[in-house]
Design a protein around this motif. Structure first.
Motif, short mmCIF file in Angstrom:
data_model
loop_
_atom_site.label_atom_id
_atom_site.label_comp_id
_atom_site.label_asym_id
_atom_site.label_seq_id
_atom_site.Cartn_x
_atom_site.Cartn_y
_atom_site.Cartn_z
N VAL A 203 0.87 -1.17 0.00
CA VAL A 203 0.00 0.00 0.00
C VAL A 203 0.91 1.22 0.00
O VAL A 203 1.70 1.42 0.93
CB VAL A 203 -0.95 0.02 1.21
CG1 VAL A 203 -1.76 1.31 1.22
CG2 VAL A 203 -1.88 -1.19 1.18
N ASP A 204 0.82 2.01 -1.07
CA ASP A 204 1.71 3.17 -1.24
C ASP A 204 3.18 2.81 -1.03
O ASP A 204 3.94 3.55 -0.39
CB ASP A 204 1.31 4.29 -0.28
CG ASP A 204 0.25 5.21 -0.88
OD1 ASP A 204 -0.17 4.98 -2.04
OD2 ASP A 204 -0.15 6.17 -0.19
N GLY A 205 3.58 1.67 -1.56
CA GLY A 205 4.97 1.25 -1.49
C GLY A 205 5.37 0.57 -0.20
O GLY A 205 6.49 0.06 -0.09
N GLU A 206 4.49 0.55 0.80
CA GLU A 206 4.77 -0.14 2.06
C GLU A 206 4.38 -1.61 1.92
O GLU A 206 3.21 -1.93 1.65
CB GLU A 206 3.98 0.48 3.20
CG GLU A 206 4.10 -0.27 4.53
CD GLU A 206 3.05 0.12 5.54
OE1 GLU A 206 3.03 -0.50 6.62
OE2 GLU A 206 2.23 1.01 5.24
N LEU A 207 5.35 -2.51 2.09
CA LEU A 207 5.07 -3.94 1.99
C LEU A 207 4.28 -4.38 3.22
O LEU A 207 4.77 -4.32 4.34
CB LEU A 207 6.36 -4.73 1.88
CG LEU A 207 6.21 -6.25 1.73
CD1 LEU A 207 5.48 -6.61 0.44
CD2 LEU A 207 7.58 -6.92 1.78
N ARG A 208 3.05 -4.82 2.99
CA ARG A 208 2.20 -5.22 4.10
C ARG A 208 1.99 -6.73 4.18
O ARG A 208 1.77 -7.27 5.27
CB ARG A 208 0.83 -4.54 3.99
CG ARG A 208 0.88 -3.03 4.23
CD ARG A 208 -0.49 -2.52 4.55
NE ARG A 208 -0.51 -1.09 4.78
CZ ARG A 208 -1.63 -0.39 4.88
NH1 ARG A 208 -2.81 -1.01 4.76
NH2 ARG A 208 -1.59 0.91 5.09
N GLN A 209 2.01 -7.39 3.05
CA GLN A 209 1.80 -8.84 3.04
C GLN A 209 2.90 -9.50 2.22
O GLN A 209 3.23 -9.04 1.13
CB GLN A 209 0.43 -9.19 2.44
CG GLN A 209 -0.74 -8.67 3.26
CD GLN A 209 -2.08 -9.06 2.65
OE1 GLN A 209 -2.53 -8.43 1.69
NE2 GLN A 209 -2.73 -10.09 3.21
N HIS A 210 3.47 -10.55 2.77
CA HIS A 210 4.53 -11.30 2.08
C HIS A 210 4.44 -12.74 2.55
O HIS A 210 4.66 -13.03 3.73
CB HIS A 210 5.90 -10.70 2.40
CG HIS A 210 7.01 -11.33 1.62
ND1 HIS A 210 8.34 -11.09 1.91
CD2 HIS A 210 7.00 -12.18 0.57
CE1 HIS A 210 9.10 -11.78 1.07
NE2 HIS A 210 8.31 -12.46 0.25
N ALA A 211 4.07 -13.62 1.64
CA ALA A 211 3.86 -15.01 2.02
C ALA A 211 4.06 -15.90 0.80
O ALA A 211 4.30 -15.43 -0.31
CB ALA A 211 2.45 -15.19 2.58
N SER A 212 3.95 -17.18 1.02
CA SER A 212 3.95 -18.16 -0.06
C SER A 212 2.63 -18.91 -0.03
O SER A 212 2.08 -19.19 1.05
CB SER A 212 5.10 -19.16 0.12
OG SER A 212 4.95 -20.25 -0.78
N THR A 213 2.14 -19.26 -1.20
CA THR A 213 0.92 -20.07 -1.25
C THR A 213 1.17 -21.47 -0.67
O THR A 213 0.21 -22.22 -0.45
CB THR A 213 0.38 -20.18 -2.68
OG1 THR A 213 1.40 -20.70 -3.55
CG2 THR A 213 -0.07 -18.83 -3.20
N ALA A 214 2.42 -21.80 -0.39
CA ALA A 214 2.71 -23.04 0.33
C ALA A 214 2.10 -23.03 1.73
O ALA A 214 1.91 -24.09 2.34
CB ALA A 214 4.21 -23.25 0.43
#
Length: 285
Positions: A203-214
């Protein structure tokens, strides 16, 4: 192959920085759902696409400003609640799809990469949820998990936008513009394992979600098997597979982007044009 629909109702194969127009070669006459849905509804398959001589078809530089939602009006948009382990922990939630089941979103909530999320209320929080979208390519009725992926046309980034109010989940997630989808569909033959893809949402360049579909509690094949036991899935239906931890509020003027490994980046704006106070919503007594 990456399949993109454009605002003028054409179907394209995106090849690096060029787009090849498939519309006339496939004899498509798109309706309200767009050219990709028209292709699927007449029984089109990956073998039809692979049989085309792309070098012989007209092409032009890919123009992101001309892209529409890959399917403008899916027959169904089906959502998976609480389907990442970290999001389950984030919510302090013990229940899963086994308890909740799936939910439906209005197909009128779909927008493409040139659209904007429109906030309905001035005083109620609205959240982003970045997700892997699954596009059904063949009718699926009570299919077992081991054959479920045979019914997939491809995959795309999806945003499941949600108002944090008291109504039923399907209502809170079905406002117009609440299902950004795109920028294209990457066909299943280019995705060896949909349960091993990196997902990021900003959101506006702020990484809020980072995951793997694993980390999905129910993987893609299990979701299709479960859903098709409840409702027949038709070509062009879309399943949003759930969101990881990091869900947060969005505000007018911001941009929300979700990128999935190998599937592209979906980037849309946020506006509060037409937003009202929650207390002024129609039907309130």
């Amino acid at each position: 192959m990456k399949l993109a629909s454009t605002l003028d109702g054409r179907l394209h194969a995106v090849l690096d920085d060029r787009s090849v127009d498939l519309t006339d070669a496939l004899g498509l006459r798109p309706g309200a759902g767009g050219p990709l849905l028209a292709f699927l509804e007449r029984g089109g398959s990956l073998s039809d696409l692979h049989g085309l001589d792309l070098d012989a078809l007209p092409s032009q530089p890919t123009d992101p400003s001309r892209l529409a939602a890959p399917i403008a009006r899916p027959g169904k948009v089906v959502g998976a609640p609480v389907n990442y382990l970290d999001h389950q922990a984030e919510m302090g939630e013990q229940r899963t799809i086994a308890d909740y089941g799936m939910f439906l979103k209005a197909t009128s909530s779909v927008i493409g990469p040139t659209g904007s999320i429109r906030l309905p209320y001035l005083d109620v929080r609205t959240d982003h949820e970045g997700e892997l979208g699954v596009v059904i390519g063949r009718t699926a009725h009570r299919v077992p998990a081991e054959r479920a992926l045979d019914h997939v046309l491809g995959y795309a980034p999806v945003l499941d936008i949600t108002v944090r109010s008291g109504e039923d989940r399907s209502t809170r997630k079905s406002f117009d513009t609440f299902t950004p989808f795109g920028p294209w569909v990457t066909t299943a033959d280019e995705v060896p394992d949909p349960d091993a893809l990196e997902l990021r949402c900003w959101v506006d360049g702020e990484l809020r979600q980072h995951a793997s579909t694993a980390d999905l509690i129910y993987g893609v094949a299990e979701l299709i098997a479960y859903t098709s036991h409840v409702m027949t899935l038709h070509p062009g239906d879309v399943i949003a597979t759930g969101t990881p931890a990091g869900v947060g509020p969005i505000a007018a003027g911001q941009r929300v982007a979700v990128e999935i490994e190998g599937l592209g980046r979906l980037d849309v704006g946020v506006t509060d044009d037409g937003a009202i106070a929650y207390a002024d919503r129609p039907g309130r007594r």
